[in-house]
Design a protein around this motif. Structure first.
Motif, PDB file in Angstrom:
ATOM      1  N   ASP A 688      29.819  21.687 -33.575  1.00  0.00           N
ATOM      2  CA  ASP A 688      30.904  21.826 -34.542  1.00  0.00           C
ATOM      3  C   ASP A 688      32.048  20.945 -34.060  1.00  0.00           C
ATOM      4  O   ASP A 688      32.817  21.321 -33.184  1.00  0.00           O
ATOM      5  CB  ASP A 688      31.344  23.283 -34.659  1.00  0.00           C
ATOM      6  CG  ASP A 688      32.321  23.492 -35.807  1.00  0.00           C
ATOM      7  OD1 ASP A 688      32.514  22.550 -36.601  1.00  0.00           O
ATOM      8  OD2 ASP A 688      32.897  24.594 -35.905  1.00  0.00           O
ATOM      9  N   ALA A 689      32.123  19.744 -34.615  1.00  0.00           N
ATOM     10  CA  ALA A 689      33.092  18.770 -34.101  1.00  0.00           C
ATOM     11  C   ALA A 689      33.539  17.855 -35.233  1.00  0.00           C
ATOM     12  O   ALA A 689      32.906  17.763 -36.282  1.00  0.00           O
ATOM     13  CB  ALA A 689      32.480  17.943 -32.967  1.00  0.00           C
ATOM     14  N   VAL A 690      34.638  17.185 -34.995  1.00  0.00           N
ATOM     15  CA  VAL A 690      35.142  16.148 -35.890  1.00  0.00           C
ATOM     16  C   VAL A 690      35.223  14.859 -35.083  1.00  0.00           C
ATOM     17  O   VAL A 690      35.773  14.833 -33.980  1.00  0.00           O
ATOM     18  CB  VAL A 690      36.534  16.515 -36.457  1.00  0.00           C
ATOM     19  CG1 VAL A 690      37.091  15.353 -37.278  1.00  0.00           C
ATOM     20  CG2 VAL A 690      36.432  17.777 -37.306  1.00  0.00           C
ATOM     21  N   TYR A 691      34.650  13.785 -35.635  1.00  0.00           N
ATOM     22  CA  TYR A 691      34.663  12.486 -34.966  1.00  0.00           C
ATOM     23  C   TYR A 691      35.436  11.480 -35.807  1.00  0.00           C
ATOM     24  O   TYR A 691      35.329  11.480 -37.044  1.00  0.00           O
ATOM     25  CB  TYR A 691      33.233  11.974 -34.751  1.00  0.00           C
ATOM     26  CG  TYR A 691      32.417  12.829 -33.811  1.00  0.00           C
ATOM     27  CD1 TYR A 691      32.506  12.669 -32.436  1.00  0.00           C
ATOM     28  CD2 TYR A 691      31.548  13.798 -34.304  1.00  0.00           C
ATOM     29  CE1 TYR A 691      31.757  13.451 -31.565  1.00  0.00           C
ATOM     30  CE2 TYR A 691      30.788  14.585 -33.443  1.00  0.00           C
ATOM     31  CZ  TYR A 691      30.897  14.407 -32.084  1.00  0.00           C
ATOM     32  OH  TYR A 691      30.154  15.188 -31.243  1.00  0.00           O
ATOM     33  N   HIS A 692      36.215  10.653 -35.123  1.00  0.00           N
ATOM     34  CA  HIS A 692      36.951   9.571 -35.769  1.00  0.00           C
ATOM     35  C   HIS A 692      36.473   8.246 -35.199  1.00  0.00           C
ATOM     36  O   HIS A 692      36.164   8.140 -34.001  1.00  0.00           O
ATOM     37  CB  HIS A 692      38.454   9.705 -35.521  1.00  0.00           C
ATOM     38  CG  HIS A 692      39.073  10.879 -36.206  1.00  0.00           C
ATOM     39  ND1 HIS A 692      40.362  11.306 -35.924  1.00  0.00           N
ATOM     40  CD2 HIS A 692      38.602  11.726 -37.142  1.00  0.00           C
ATOM     41  CE1 HIS A 692      40.648  12.364 -36.669  1.00  0.00           C
ATOM     42  NE2 HIS A 692      39.593  12.643 -37.409  1.00  0.00           N
ATOM     43  N   SER A 693      36.455   7.218 -36.031  1.00  0.00           N
ATOM     44  CA  SER A 693      36.118   5.883 -35.543  1.00  0.00           C
ATOM     45  C   SER A 693      36.847   4.848 -36.387  1.00  0.00           C
ATOM     46  O   SER A 693      37.248   5.111 -37.528  1.00  0.00           O
ATOM     47  CB  SER A 693      34.603   5.638 -35.599  1.00  0.00           C
ATOM     48  OG  SER A 693      34.132   5.624 -36.927  1.00  0.00           O
TER      49      SER A 693
END
Length: 840
Positions: A688-693
């Motif tokens: 359960d995570a949020v990733y930004h790129s």
């Protein structure tokens, strides 16, 4: 002072943009905006995740179109390597010619394997509804051969609304349809391993209004890891026939495919590594084990045993990945008038097959003696204590095993009983003039796909040799009293991965209904479009879990052993009977600055449904098959992207031409998932995570006389939003450059592709590598071509970006304090093939 990463990103974009655009600045003032010229490298109509009536340069999406010849010249040895010709993709593993690669895009991590956010298509229809079906990834079911006219890829943008379950990217294998009369037959053979392949295709017109194309291949061999048995055996045949309707009103096309191809898979290829703290500084061989040609299977485990749900033991072949697919489909396009047309694509597919593989798990032999099987190998609850290890087969059968390391890991046989599907995509288009030089186009569509997923898992724990024999030998374990604790290397049936997964069985159906709408306006040089898609996924079926307990007696050349078992239970642990709805959208704008240059901007959000990976978590489903609140949260992930790009083409000198594209992007993903193998690593299975790129994709091609060069460079900065940590298998830079020279009678070319350093499991940094391929072609007579292709020309030992791990770290037997053993699928060593082709 250190510059922020974003400025680095912009600087890279500016530098590449300046280099690829330089020829344009040397020209006189550009003419006014107009339709693109018919140059094939810049004006091919986009048919993937698009309305299908615009050239790539005039489409407000990031799109790549790779010709059949360009892919062939790249000398791919697997489907993963075919996809490495496309900028922006993060293809983590080689995995072999059968598929099973982890395919990511634009810094979006692959958390559980497969192609979670990337869809593969054949002629505009998905190969599978979900790219990451467990033991059924979408790259199992496609093969690149002479039938392919080009590979087209759309990253971000309209992938969210013109496709389902692929908001990151859509990759489309576009088939030849007989526009060009003629064909080719070719025979190739490997020069430093055993492989023979026959390719053919032919197409043309049967009459003024009917054309066709048919082609395929047949292959046999032992594969590039020199397996001592026939590991490759299969074929594919594809064909289509097209009837043009009267007065150019449209066409009707029928198509078919038959694929039956057994290919080895390379999931574990260990190397000795030098360590400096948490940094891997180099790779080398150890005890004769060379990752470039290492195989975990051989004469003594090309067949192995599994335990069925009925309690019966049977022997099965180690087939690697063996897909069997039959497809029948059709396409209909009709122009009612200049204003209205309809297009419908449909395909029925029967797919099944097997996945069988022996993973390698490196263990120091000295660390095993004196421990229980459970403590030494992680097999749950096995308290039998190991006192001796002996060869179970081969010329040393019965002798003590004294090498520094042994292998202990999963031996899997998964029956893909049914992963077939039916898919239909219907689109209505209306074009309306709204003023002088302006028009509005409306597209309304309905996508329907029904995907079956029926699987039986059989996953044993197996122990075998890990040394220079080149032919792994099963190892048997004995206690202090001389009692045999394993047989044929097996310590039990369905007892690997923490005992969670062997003996799983499920029969599921997912039906996705997705209406979608796009409005597009052309106002002089400005193009605007907006689209929305509404997916409604219905899930039905039952899932059965393994039940531990019981024993079975198994014999081998050393005697017999009583082995613990786990087999499929008879009562469903998950009943599925629910529907999940979600929406996706995309907005884009493109401005044609002149006849050679355009700029675009786009923002989009796409949903992605988690299908069979939700199983075996009782918190996800109610007793009657509905989603719980937690299951509903986990069931859909969303990818949001923003893009800003410039596309340019031009000419220089008397005959030179070039094309270039630079795209700046940002991406965010809400990743909620469940990793069923995590408990075996003592990790939480919940993701359960949020990733930004963010990053830059820059690609370009140049042609000047006999010389040509194509390539790309991609910068990616990705992080976990919670702790700012970089995800594993995510290099900052990836690149490809392919120069070539074609003098007519002969041609030569090279391609160099690679990536910068990347993180792997355990917080280690692995070094990037560049791998070079090359080819030479000679045309001694008209229509005849003889070629030599080399993959990994310099025999480089290394790995593509992946989530491998340090399995054993020193000091221990055979390792110093600054050494370890790294494991994942390595790049194959130098492989060479020779071919002769006749075109007619």
């Amino acid at each position: 002072m250190k510059r922020p990463a974003y400025y680095t990103c912009v600087s890279v974009a500016a530098l590449v943009g300046a280099v690829v655009a330089a020829p344009a600045f040397a020209q006189s003032a550009a003419p006014a905006a107009s339709e693109a010229s018919a140059e094939p490298d810049t004006a091919e109509i986009v048919v993937t995740a698009a309305a299908g009536d615009k050239a790539a340069r005039l489409s407000s999406i990031s799109v790549s179109q790779i010709s059949q010849e360009a892919v062939t010249n790249f000398t791919p040895r697997s489907q993963a390597e075919v996809l490495r010709t496309i900028p922006g993709l993060n293809v983590q593993d080689t995995a072999g010619p059968g598929g099973n690669a982890n395919i990511g895009v634009r810094g979006i991590p692959v958390s559980t394997g497969g192609s979670e956010y990337v869809g593969l298509q054949e002629d505009g229809l998905p190969v599978t509804l979900f790219g990451d079906m467990q033991f059924g990834n979408n790259d199992y079911w496609v093969r690149f051969d002479n039938n392919v006219d080009r590979v087209e890829a759309v990253r971000g943008g309209s992938a969210s609304t013109f496709s389902s379950q692929a908001p990151g990217a859509v990759i489309n294998y576009v088939s030849k349809t007989g526009e060009k009369q003629g064909g080719e037959i070719g025979l190739s053979t490997a020069l430093n391993y055993r492989e023979t392949r026959l390719d053919f295709d032919y197409g043309g017109h049967l009459s003024d209004s009917v054309r066709f194309h048919i082609g395929g291949y047949a292959i046999t061999g032992n594969g590039p890891t020199h397996l001592p048995y026939n590991a490759q055996k299969g074929y594919q045949i594809k064909g289509n026939i097209t009837k043009e309707l009267a007065d150019g009103k449209g066409y009707i096309r029928l198509n078919f495919k038959r694929l039956d191809d057994k290919e080895p898979t390379f999931a574990s290829m260990p190397s000795l590594v030098s360590l400096s703290g948490k940094t891997i500084t180099g790779y080398s061989t150890f005890d004769g084990v060379d990752a470039r040609k290492y195989a975990s299977t051989g004469l003594y485990n090309q067949n192995f045993q599994i335990l069925g749900s009925d309690g019966a033991i049977r022997t099965v072949p180690m087939e690697g990945i063996h897909p069997v697919a039959t497809t029948l489909g059709g396409e209909f396009h009709y122009e009612f008038s200049d204003m209205f047309n309809v297009t419908d694509k449909a395909r029925w597919t029967d797919m099944s097959g097997t996945f069988s593989n022996q993973w390698t798990g490196e263990v120091a032999t000295s660390s095993v003696i004196g421990k229980t099987i459970g403590d030494a190998f992680g097999t749950q609850g096995d308290t039998r204590k190991i006192a001796a290890i002996r060869y179970a087969a081969g010329p040393k059968q019965g002798q003590l095993y004294t090498s520094n390391f042994l292998s202990n890991s999963a031996q899997a046989y998964v029956q893909m009983k049914d992963v077939g599907s039916f898919v239909n995509d219907l689109t209505l288009t209306g074009k309306f003039a709204v003023g002088e030089g302006s028009k509005v186009t409306a597209h309304a569509g309905w996508f329907l796909m029904r995907q079956s997923i029926a699987m039986d898992w059989h996953i044993n724990n197996a122990t075998q040799s890990l040394n220079s024999s080149g032919n792994p030998v099963p190892l048997d374990l004995f206690d202090a009293a001389g009692n045999q604790l394993s047989a044929n290397g097996l310590t039990g049936f369905n007892n690997q991965w923490g005992g969670c997964c062997g003996g799983r069985s499920y029969d599921l159906t997912y039906t996705d209904n997705a209406p979608y709408v796009q409005l597009e306006g052309q106002f002089g040089h400005l193009n605007l479009d907006a689209s929305v898609r509404f997916d409604s996924v219905k899930a039905e079926g039952n899932a059965y879990a393994p039940v531990t307990g019981g024993t079975v007696t198994v014999s081998d050349g050393l005697g017999s052993a009583v082995l613990p078992t786990s087999k499929t239970g008879s009562t469903p642990v998950n009943v599925l009977n629910y529907t999940r709805n979600y929406s996706s959208w995309s907005f884009g704008a493109l401005y044609e600055l002149n006849s050679n240059t355009s700029a675009f901007i786009r923002v989009s959000r796409g949903g992605r449904f988690n299908a069979d990976r939700l199983l075996y978590n009782n918190n996800n489903f109610t007793a009657d098959g509905q989603l719980t609140a937690g299951g509903s949260y986990l069931s859909v992930n969303y990818v949001t992207q923003q893009e800003l790009g410039v596309k340019q083409r031009g000419t220089f000198g008397s005959s030179g031409r070039y094309h270039a594209e630079v795209t700046l992007y940002r991406a965010q993903v809400k990743e909620s998932n469940y990793d069923f193998t995590a408990p075996s690593r003592n990790e939480s299975p919940f993701i359960d995570a949020v990733y930004h790129s963010y990053g830059v994709e820059a690609s370009a091609g140049l042609k000047a006389g006999n010389f040509g060069v194509d390539g790309y460079v991609v910068y990616t900065h990705a992080e976990n939003a919670a702790n700012k940590a970089t995800p594993v298998a995510m290099p900052k830079f990836t690149w490809l450059v392919s120069p070539s020279y074609d003098a007519g009678i002969a041609a030569v070319g090279l391609s160099a592709s690679g990536q910068s350093n990347f993180l792997v499991s355990g917080g280690y940094t692995a070094p990037g590598r560049t791998f070079v391929n090359g080819y030479v072609k000679v045309r001694p007579a008209e229509a005849v071509e003889v070629s030599l292709n080399v993959n990994n020309l310099f025999n480089t030992l290394g790995y593509r970006a992946n989530n491998g791990s340090i399995a054993v770290a020193g000091p221990t037997a055979g390792l110093s304090a600054n050494q370890g053993i790294f494991d994942n699928s390595a790049m194959l060593g130098r492989t060479m093939t020779a071919a002769i082709r006749y075109r007619f």
